[in-house]
Each structure stands twice: as C-alpha cells, then as structure tokens.
Write a protein that holds these residues in place. Sequence first.
Motif, PDB file in Angstrom:
ATOM      1  N   ASP A 127       0.971  -1.318  -0.361  1.00  0.00           N
ATOM      2  CA  ASP A 127       0.377   0.012   0.608  1.00  0.00           C
ATOM      3  C   ASP A 127       1.287   1.549   0.394  1.00  0.00           C
ATOM      4  O   ASP A 127       0.674   2.247  -1.123  1.00  0.00           O
ATOM      5  N   ALA A 128       1.834   1.201   1.114  1.00  0.00           N
ATOM      6  CA  ALA A 128       3.245   2.277   1.440  1.00  0.00           C
ATOM      7  C   ALA A 128       3.598   2.739  -0.240  1.00  0.00           C
ATOM      8  O   ALA A 128       4.039   3.735  -0.713  1.00  0.00           O
ATOM      9  N   ILE A 129       3.909   1.497  -0.805  1.00  0.00           N
ATOM     10  CA  ILE A 129       4.737   2.123  -1.878  1.00  0.00           C
ATOM     11  C   ILE A 129       3.996   2.366  -3.291  1.00  0.00           C
ATOM     12  O   ILE A 129       4.447   3.220  -4.052  1.00  0.00           O
ATOM     13  N   LYS A 130       2.407   1.881  -3.314  1.00  0.00           N
ATOM     14  CA  LYS A 130       1.495   2.318  -4.630  1.00  0.00           C
ATOM     15  C   LYS A 130       1.697   4.006  -4.024  1.00  0.00           C
ATOM     16  O   LYS A 130       0.985   4.828  -4.960  1.00  0.00           O
ATOM     17  N   LEU A 140       8.966  12.486  -3.660  1.00  0.00           N
ATOM     18  CA  LEU A 140      10.671  13.789  -3.707  1.00  0.00           C
ATOM     19  C   LEU A 140      11.172  14.352  -2.257  1.00  0.00           C
ATOM     20  O   LEU A 140      11.778  14.087  -1.031  1.00  0.00           O
ATOM     21  N   VAL A 141      10.786  14.178  -1.078  1.00  0.00           N
ATOM     22  CA  VAL A 141      10.300  13.717   0.804  1.00  0.00           C
ATOM     23  C   VAL A 141      10.844  13.444   1.005  1.00  0.00           C
ATOM     24  O   VAL A 141      11.803  13.738   1.748  1.00  0.00           O
ATOM     25  N   GLY A 142      10.746  11.681   0.828  1.00  0.00           N
ATOM     26  CA  GLY A 142      11.536  10.812   0.451  1.00  0.00           C
ATOM     27  C   GLY A 142      12.953  10.090   0.473  1.00  0.00           C
ATOM     28  O   GLY A 142      13.530  10.105   1.405  1.00  0.00           O
ATOM     29  N   ALA A 143      12.845  11.156  -0.558  1.00  0.00           N
ATOM     30  CA  ALA A 143      14.160  10.741  -1.233  1.00  0.00           C
ATOM     31  C   ALA A 143      15.203  12.061  -0.428  1.00  0.00           C
ATOM     32  O   ALA A 143      16.213  11.569  -0.870  1.00  0.00           O
ATOM     33  N   SER A 144      14.405  13.312  -0.379  1.00  0.00           N
ATOM     34  CA  SER A 144      15.707  14.520   0.459  1.00  0.00           C
ATOM     35  C   SER A 144      15.561  14.007   1.508  1.00  0.00           C
ATOM     36  O   SER A 144      16.601  13.888   2.550  1.00  0.00           O
ATOM     37  N   GLN A 145      15.072  12.798   2.341  1.00  0.00           N
ATOM     38  CA  GLN A 145      14.888  12.620   3.953  1.00  0.00           C
ATOM     39  C   GLN A 145      16.202  11.884   4.317  1.00  0.00           C
ATOM     40  O   GLN A 145      17.244  11.704   4.696  1.00  0.00           O
ATOM     41  N   SER A 146      15.829  10.196   3.015  1.00  0.00           N
ATOM     42  CA  SER A 146      17.015   9.389   2.671  1.00  0.00           C
ATOM     43  C   SER A 146      18.500  10.229   2.618  1.00  0.00           C
ATOM     44  O   SER A 146      18.895   9.600   2.877  1.00  0.00           O
ATOM     45  N   LEU A 147      18.395  10.726   1.121  1.00  0.00           N
ATOM     46  CA  LEU A 147      20.074  11.608   0.678  1.00  0.00           C
ATOM     47  C   LEU A 147      20.094  12.109   1.989  1.00  0.00           C
ATOM     48  O   LEU A 147      21.586  12.262   2.349  1.00  0.00           O
ATOM     49  N   PHE A 148      19.398  13.159   2.706  1.00  0.00           N
ATOM     50  CA  PHE A 148      19.891  13.728   3.768  1.00  0.00           C
ATOM     51  C   PHE A 148      21.085  13.634   4.893  1.00  0.00           C
ATOM     52  O   PHE A 148      21.559  13.438   5.557  1.00  0.00           O
ATOM     53  N   GLU A 149      19.286  12.807   5.528  1.00  0.00           N
ATOM     54  CA  GLU A 149      19.854  11.522   6.610  1.00  0.00           C
ATOM     55  C   GLU A 149      21.183  11.101   6.141  1.00  0.00           C
ATOM     56  O   GLU A 149      21.967  10.460   6.750  1.00  0.00           O
ATOM     57  N   ALA A 150      20.817  10.417   5.133  1.00  0.00           N
ATOM     58  CA  ALA A 150      22.620   9.321   4.785  1.00  0.00           C
ATOM     59  C   ALA A 150      23.671  10.449   5.125  1.00  0.00           C
ATOM     60  O   ALA A 150      24.789   9.896   5.294  1.00  0.00           O
ATOM     61  N   ALA A 151      23.630  11.325   4.280  1.00  0.00           N
ATOM     62  CA  ALA A 151      24.596  12.689   4.128  1.00  0.00           C
ATOM     63  C   ALA A 151      25.192  13.112   5.568  1.00  0.00           C
ATOM     64  O   ALA A 151      26.264  13.065   6.228  1.00  0.00           O
ATOM     65  N   MET A 152      24.282  13.532   6.479  1.00  0.00           N
ATOM     66  CA  MET A 152      24.127  13.870   8.699  1.00  0.00           C
ATOM     67  C   MET A 152      25.028  12.520   9.033  1.00  0.00           C
ATOM     68  O   MET A 152      25.959  12.688   9.637  1.00  0.00           O
ATOM     69  N   TYR A 153      24.815  11.114   8.551  1.00  0.00           N
ATOM     70  CA  TYR A 153      25.270   9.964   9.472  1.00  0.00           C
ATOM     71  C   TYR A 153      26.682   9.961   8.939  1.00  0.00           C
ATOM     72  O   TYR A 153      27.642   9.909   9.614  1.00  0.00           O
ATOM     73  N   TYR A 175       2.634  16.920   2.012  1.00  0.00           N
ATOM     74  CA  TYR A 175       2.294  16.209   1.535  1.00  0.00           C
ATOM     75  C   TYR A 175       2.281  14.226   2.241  1.00  0.00           C
ATOM     76  O   TYR A 175       1.636  13.977   1.256  1.00  0.00           O
ATOM     77  N   VAL A 176       3.100  13.858   3.153  1.00  0.00           N
ATOM     78  CA  VAL A 176       3.141  12.368   3.266  1.00  0.00           C
ATOM     79  C   VAL A 176       1.884  11.773   3.882  1.00  0.00           C
ATOM     80  O   VAL A 176       1.306  12.707   5.038  1.00  0.00           O
ATOM     81  N   PRO A 177       0.742  11.173   3.598  1.00  0.00           N
ATOM     82  CA  PRO A 177      -0.755  10.576   4.426  1.00  0.00           C
ATOM     83  C   PRO A 177      -0.684  10.133   5.624  1.00  0.00           C
ATOM     84  O   PRO A 177       0.544   9.362   5.656  1.00  0.00           O
ATOM     85  N   ASP A 178      -0.953  10.657   6.452  1.00  0.00           N
ATOM     86  CA  ASP A 178      -0.969  10.448   7.830  1.00  0.00           C
ATOM     87  C   ASP A 178      -1.324   8.542   8.329  1.00  0.00           C
ATOM     88  O   ASP A 178      -0.462   7.753   9.135  1.00  0.00           O
ATOM     89  N   ILE A 223       5.527   4.438   5.886  1.00  0.00           N
ATOM     90  CA  ILE A 223       6.023   5.322   3.949  1.00  0.00           C
ATOM     91  C   ILE A 223       7.516   5.823   5.085  1.00  0.00           C
ATOM     92  O   ILE A 223       8.543   6.180   4.112  1.00  0.00           O
ATOM     93  N   MET A 224       8.046   5.905   5.985  1.00  0.00           N
ATOM     94  CA  MET A 224       9.125   6.617   5.904  1.00  0.00           C
ATOM     95  C   MET A 224      10.214   5.195   6.297  1.00  0.00           C
ATOM     96  O   MET A 224      11.040   5.800   6.377  1.00  0.00           O
ATOM     97  N   ASN A 225       9.550   4.327   6.543  1.00  0.00           N
ATOM     98  CA  ASN A 225      10.231   3.515   7.963  1.00  0.00           C
ATOM     99  C   ASN A 225      10.332   2.729   5.547  1.00  0.00           C
ATOM    100  O   ASN A 225      12.165   2.075   5.634  1.00  0.00           O
ATOM    101  N   LEU A 226       9.460   2.913   5.257  1.00  0.00           N
ATOM    102  CA  LEU A 226      10.341   2.764   3.315  1.00  0.00           C
ATOM    103  C   LEU A 226      12.152   3.211   3.254  1.00  0.00           C
ATOM    104  O   LEU A 226      12.376   2.644   2.415  1.00  0.00           O
ATOM    105  N   PHE A 227      11.421   4.298   3.075  1.00  0.00           N
ATOM    106  CA  PHE A 227      12.915   5.429   2.945  1.00  0.00           C
ATOM    107  C   PHE A 227      13.931   4.896   3.725  1.00  0.00           C
ATOM    108  O   PHE A 227      14.587   5.497   3.467  1.00  0.00           O
ATOM    109  N   GLY A 228      13.722   4.631   4.939  1.00  0.00           N
ATOM    110  CA  GLY A 228      14.808   4.444   5.670  1.00  0.00           C
ATOM    111  C   GLY A 228      16.032   3.358   5.684  1.00  0.00           C
ATOM    112  O   GLY A 228      17.309   3.232   5.716  1.00  0.00           O
ATOM    113  N   ILE A 229      15.243   2.518   3.795  1.00  0.00           N
ATOM    114  CA  ILE A 229      16.375   1.223   3.166  1.00  0.00           C
ATOM    115  C   ILE A 229      17.451   2.054   2.644  1.00  0.00           C
ATOM    116  O   ILE A 229      18.500   1.538   2.698  1.00  0.00           O
ATOM    117  N   PRO A 230      17.105   2.895   1.447  1.00  0.00           N
ATOM    118  CA  PRO A 230      17.918   3.894   1.086  1.00  0.00           C
ATOM    119  C   PRO A 230      18.776   4.189   1.815  1.00  0.00           C
ATOM    120  O   PRO A 230      20.128   4.356   1.749  1.00  0.00           O
TER     121      PRO A 230
END
Length: 189
Positions: free
Chosen positions: A10-13, A23-36, A149-152, A158-165
């Motif tokens: 459901d989340a992937i859909k 875009l929000v998820g990609a920004s989160q994944s990439l920025f947090e990776a850079a931060m770590y 942007y991300v539905p409650d 969805i946020m866990n999904l973006f934790g993978i990359p």
Amino acid sequence: GEQSEPTIRDAIKVVTDDPNIMLVGASQSLFEAAMYIFVLQWPPAISGIISNTFGGAATPYGTVFSCFMASCLLGSTIFGQLAKRNVSTESSTAAMLSVATVAMGIAAWVSTTSSVVAMPLAALVAAFFAFEGCVGMYFPSIGTLRSKYVPDSHRSVIMNLFGIPLNVLVVSVFLSIKKLGVSGALGVS
C-alpha cells in the motif's frame, strides 16, 4: 469495519502515485545519509588538517562540537524566521539542500589537500559549520514537508520504506571506507 494497518505494498503504491511524496522521501533518505556519514567523518577530517597545519596539535573536539550545536541552533532559527516571512518551506528547503551540497563538496575537496597553510582548515571548518546550519534547518523543514505531503494513514510505513535506501547508502560508505577515505566519504555525503 476496523481499518487495518497499511502494508508495504500500500505504501509503495501511495509513494509511486505522488511524486511529491517521492521527493520528500528521497530528500530525507539522502540528507540523513549525508548527516550520518558527516557525524563519523568530521573528527578524522578536522584532526587530519589540524595535524597538517599545526604539526600534531591536539584537536579541540569539544569546542568544535559546541560550535556545531550553535550552528544547528542558528539553522533552526533561520528556518523559523523564513517561515515567519512566508517563505515557502519548499523554497527554503531547496536552498538549504543546495548549501549543504556545496558545503560537503568544499569539505571533500579541502580534506584532500595536504598543504601546510591555515586556509584549508578555515575552509573545512566553515563548510562544516554551514552543513550543521543546514542540519538545524533540516529537521523543521522535513517535518513540515512530511505533514504536508505524506498522508497520516501511511506515514510510518512510508518513512520506514525510505529508511531502506538511507541505511544501504550509509552501510555501503562505511564498508568501503578504506577505499573512499575521509575525502571520498565526504564527497559521497
């Protein structure tokens, strides 16, 4: 009937149906990776340049870290001021991500130099402080964008999904750290 928890499918859909969520998820994944990556690479980067510049002088990690926290506070204050002036979160976040990218580029470039002058140290510290300012802006920015942007109903999945990359990127960098070195890791960041 009772609403069941959303599945990963459901989340992937939901993500693939809305480019803004991607875009929000990609920004989160990439920025947090850079931060770590930054968190684990700033000490060797700064101590390496201090050692080259001052011939084995002790690195003041506590002072540097305190300055990072002040930079972070400044970044979140800047976010608040921009929001008060009705600057869109999308615009301020895009600007912040650009500054963060330039800052890490400068840090990666400077950390490759072994010149015995104070200029690389000043440039590295300035780049790191700028990046930390961006970290301070990042948290209120991403929180605002997620709530917009991300539905409650699907947010946690969805946020866990973006934790993978995010985790794949961070783990890959640290498994390759011997090849990449400090400047390579900062370059990825």
